[in-house]
Write an enzyme that holds these catalytic residues in place. Structure first.
Site, PDB file in Angstrom:
ATOM      1  N   LYS A 253       0.720  -1.345   0.047  1.00 55.49           N
ATOM      2  CA  LYS A 253      -0.428  -0.249  -0.005  1.00 55.49           C
ATOM      3  C   LYS A 253       0.697   1.512  -0.600  1.00 55.49           C
ATOM      4  O   LYS A 253       2.173   1.543   0.754  1.00 55.49           O
ATOM      5  CB  LYS A 253      -0.941   0.251   1.153  1.00 55.49           C
ATOM      6  N   ASP A 258      -2.793  10.423   3.744  1.00 58.12           N
ATOM      7  CA  ASP A 258      -3.912   9.205   4.034  1.00 58.12           C
ATOM      8  C   ASP A 258      -4.986  10.989   4.863  1.00 58.12           C
ATOM      9  O   ASP A 258      -5.440  10.739   6.052  1.00 58.12           O
ATOM     10  CB  ASP A 258      -4.297   8.145   4.816  1.00 58.12           C
ATOM     11  N   LYS A 265     -10.651  11.982   8.263  1.00 56.11           N
ATOM     12  CA  LYS A 265     -10.405  11.735   9.475  1.00 56.11           C
ATOM     13  C   LYS A 265     -10.354  13.049  10.566  1.00 56.11           C
ATOM     14  O   LYS A 265     -10.245  14.657  10.126  1.00 56.11           O
ATOM     15  CB  LYS A 265      -8.715  11.390   9.557  1.00 56.11           C
ATOM     16  N   ASP A 335     -12.477   6.584   3.904  1.00 58.94           N
ATOM     17  CA  ASP A 335     -11.039   6.559   4.162  1.00 58.94           C
ATOM     18  C   ASP A 335     -10.186   4.683   4.109  1.00 58.94           C
ATOM     19  O   ASP A 335      -9.713   4.412   4.522  1.00 58.94           O
ATOM     20  CB  ASP A 335     -11.645   6.550   5.968  1.00 58.94           C
ATOM     21  N   GLU A 337      -9.513   3.832   2.323  1.00 59.46           N
ATOM     22  CA  GLU A 337      -9.244   3.186   0.150  1.00 59.46           C
ATOM     23  C   GLU A 337      -8.040   2.827   0.521  1.00 59.46           C
ATOM     24  O   GLU A 337      -7.774   2.063  -0.826  1.00 59.46           O
ATOM     25  CB  GLU A 337      -8.647   5.214   0.605  1.00 59.46           C
ATOM     26  N   ARG A 339      -7.718  -0.653   0.760  1.00 58.44           N
ATOM     27  CA  ARG A 339      -8.179  -1.830   0.204  1.00 58.44           C
ATOM     28  C   ARG A 339      -8.429  -1.736  -1.498  1.00 58.44           C
ATOM     29  O   ARG A 339      -8.666  -2.812  -2.268  1.00 58.44           O
ATOM     30  CB  ARG A 339      -9.215  -2.635   1.093  1.00 58.44           C
TER      31      ARG A 339
HETATM   32  N1  BES Z   1      -4.448   4.096   6.809  1.00 59.65           N
HETATM   33  C1  BES Z   1      -5.391   3.587   7.590  1.00 59.65           C
HETATM   34  C2  BES Z   1      -5.332   2.808   8.640  1.00 59.65           C
HETATM   35  C3  BES Z   1      -4.382   3.392   9.840  1.00 59.65           C
HETATM   36  C4  BES Z   1      -4.883   3.689  10.841  1.00 59.65           C
HETATM   37  C5  BES Z   1      -3.087   3.297   9.783  1.00 59.65           C
HETATM   38  C6  BES Z   1      -4.109   4.075  11.968  1.00 59.65           C
HETATM   39  C7  BES Z   1      -2.319   3.637  11.172  1.00 59.65           C
HETATM   40  C8  BES Z   1      -2.837   4.039  11.620  1.00 59.65           C
HETATM   41  C9  BES Z   1      -6.787   3.392   6.803  1.00 59.65           C
HETATM   42  O1  BES Z   1      -6.694   3.402   5.704  1.00 59.65           O
HETATM   43  C10 BES Z   1      -8.252   3.511   7.217  1.00 59.65           C
HETATM   44  O2  BES Z   1      -7.941   5.277   7.918  1.00 59.65           O
HETATM   45  N2  BES Z   1      -8.571   2.391   7.774  1.00 59.65           N
HETATM   46  C11 BES Z   1      -9.943   3.155   7.922  1.00 59.65           C
HETATM   47  C12 BES Z   1     -11.281   1.821   7.659  1.00 59.65           C
HETATM   48  C13 BES Z   1     -12.672   1.686   8.033  1.00 59.65           C
HETATM   49  C14 BES Z   1     -13.088   3.232   8.200  1.00 59.65           C
HETATM   50  C15 BES Z   1     -13.542   0.435   7.636  1.00 59.65           C
HETATM   51  C16 BES Z   1      -9.787   2.417   9.634  1.00 59.65           C
HETATM   52  O3  BES Z   1      -9.244   1.787   9.922  1.00 59.65           O
HETATM   53  O4  BES Z   1      -9.830   3.468  10.642  1.00 59.65           O
HETATM   54 ZN    ZN Z   2      -5.238   4.255   4.878  1.00 60.37          ZN
HETATM   55 ZN    ZN Z   3      -7.967   6.076   4.967  1.00 58.53          ZN
END
Ligand code: BES
Ligand code: ZN
Ligand code: ZN
Length: 485
Positions: A253, A258, A265, A335, A337, A339
């Site tokens: 990835k 992000d 976020k 968010d 993204e 996947r």
């Molecule tokens: N990049 C984030 C995941 C992440 C969170 C990495 C904290 C490092 C620290 C990913 O893209 C994301 O935002 N995932 C969401 C998914 C949710 C919307 C289903 C998450 O984990 O909140």
């Molecule tokens: Zn991310």
């Molecule tokens: Zn994200």
């Protein structure tokens, strides 16, 4: 940093400092009387990473003697040695001690140990200070010598292997330390190209038009909100003669920032999201080492690089995208993204002939809830490949924990309007993310590593600076080197 293996006896070792490991419950009388009182008072107890520095110790020609605690001797392996070497370097270099010799002794002086000590020295030496005008720590270690009195010729090759791995892991950390304004998708592609040119790898970068032609709707959907164009970076290593029919695909990835997109976020801590490309950075680091160590196995890395922004052209919650596989996805949360971009990259990797797939991604906050910052989460559709990967991770001291992938979880990804939704609800979030990826990796044997909790250190450790860790680089190289099958 110059690296050397020294095979002469302890009494002949010189340099600014000699590092010796002290174990819990044992007493080193070789440097008496310099240390006698320190042992008696309990100042040297041998606790893990405890540091004791003495000058002009009798019994050593080195200017200083540093005892680094190893903890209990029976639990001291190459992972502990790597950290001890790293911590010793980080302890000594602010004191301008830049010519360091570390003594490896019976029980921890194998080729593997020599490599680990060298890796530790390089990892400990690395500072994320390239953007500071006044560097807190301008000094970097000039000479690191691993001393194995009476050691064999194989140790020189091991030290060289350690150097390649340590430098490659540091390359991944360097990429992750760059803020998003300096590490856009195209810049990441440029860095990959530069590395490939230096190492004799083939590098191809697919641009937005090419992705459109191919039909990578999920990847392109994420890129829409940003003025920065996306890039799909492909790095190819081909062995002179392959000992296996297998073709390993490494998919990382590469979200250079992000924000969450329209599902934005919270501001607090958002600056950390520059590390959302550490899966991709790990693949670039691993490919650098693979190019030098030359395993007899074809390996190709795929890094979908994109910035997830809420610009006026950004995709919206509810949008439906068509992935490269033909499956449609309802983007319920912009968010989620990672996947989406990995879905297209995994399918592309299969189209490119990869028979086995490994992906690494800072994919979910949920994996951090499940495993904290200690273990990477491993999810797989194939037990044999999972076992291979876990063995590689174990050998490299990179803690990795297998997670469940039961069929039942798939229900979480139902969408009323498309084949799949891109989120699975509140519970088991790391698993539903992995189940989503599985839809695109199948039928190839595949392991997904969620490194959200392990790719970044919030606070410096005695053995590593704050920031990106470069986790998984060594595991991937180990996997490729020990492939068989
Ligand atoms: N990049 C984030 C995941 C992440 C969170 C990495 C904290 C490092 C620290 C990913 O893209 C994301 O935002 N995932 C969401 C998914 C949710 C919307 C289903 C998450 O984990 O909140
Ligand atoms: Zn991310
Ligand atoms: Zn994200």
């Amino acid at each position: 940093m110059q690296i050397k293996v020294e095979k002469s006896p302890l009494a002949a070792l010189t340099g600014d400092a000699l590092v010796v490991v002290a174990f819990e419950g044992s007493r080193d009388d070789r440097f008496a009387p310099a240390l006698a009182d320190l042992y008696t008072s309990g100042e040297i107890a041998g606790k893990a990473l405890e540091m004791t520095l003495v000058h002009q110790a009798p019994g050593s020609k080195a200017r200083r003697l540093l005892l680094v605690g190893g903890g209990p001797a029976d639990k001291f392996g190459s992972a502990e040695l790597r950290r001890a070497a790293a911590a010793a370097v980080r302890f000594l270099k602010p004191k301008s001690v830049l010519d360091i010799t570390m003594l490896l002794e019976a029980g921890f002086a194998t080729a593997e140990d020599v490599a680990a000590a060298v890796e530790g020295a390089l990892l400990g030496d690395y500072e994320p200070d390239i953007h500071k005008s006044e560097k807190k720590d301008v000094k970097t270690v000039k000479q690191f010598t691993v001393a194995v009195p009476g050691g064999g010729a194989e140790l020189d090759a091991a030290a060289e292997r350690g150097r390649i791995l340590g430098e490659s892991q540091n390359l991944a950390r360097e990429l992750g330390n760059e803020p998003a304004n300096r590490m856009t998708p195209l810049r990441l592609a440029e860095r990959a190209r530069q590395m490939a040119a230096e190492q004799g790898l083939e590098c191809e970068v697919l641009d937005q038009d090419r992705m459109k032609q191919l039909g990578m709707g999920a990847l392109l959907g994420v890129a829409m909100g940003s003025a920065e164009p996306p890039a799909l970076i492909v790095l190819r290593y081909r062995p002179v003669s392959a000992s296996s029919e297998a073709h390993l695909g490494l998919v990382g990835k590469g979200v250079t920032f992000d924000t969450g997109g329209i599902s934005i976020k919270p501001a607090d801590g958002m600056e950390k999201m520059k590390y959302d490309m550490m899966g991709g950075a790990a693949m670039i680091g691993a490919m650098r080492a693979i190019a030098q160590l030359k395993p007899p196995l074809a390996v190709t890395a795929f890094i979908p690089a994109v910035e997830n922004m809420p610009g006026s052209r950004a995709q919206r919650p509810g949008d439906i995208v068509t992935t490269l596989s033909g499956k449609t996805v309802e983007v319920l949360n912009t968010d989620a993204e990672g996947r989406l971009i990995l879905a297209d990259a995994l399918v592309y990797a299969r189209q490119q002939g990869c028979t086995h797939l490994i992906d690494a991604a800072t994919l979910t906050g949920a994996v951090v809830v499940a495993l904290g910052h200690i273990n990477t989460g491993a999810f797989a559709n194939d037990d044999t490949l999972l076992e291979k990967l876990l063995a590689a991770a174990r050998a490299e001291g990179e803690k990795t924990w297998p997670m469940p992938m039961d069929e039942e979880y798939k229900d979480l990804l139902k969408s009323a309007f498309a084949d799949l939704g891109n989120i699975g609800g509140r519970w088991g979030g790391a698993i539903s993310a992995a189940i989503f990826l599985k839809e695109f990796a199948d039928p190839a044997p595949w392991v997904h590593l969620d490194i959200a909790g392990t790719a970044w250190l919030d606070d410096a450790k005695p053995y590593m600076a704050k920031g990106p860790t470069g986790v998984c680089v060594r595991t991937f190289v180990n996997l490729a080197m020990n492939w068989n099958g």
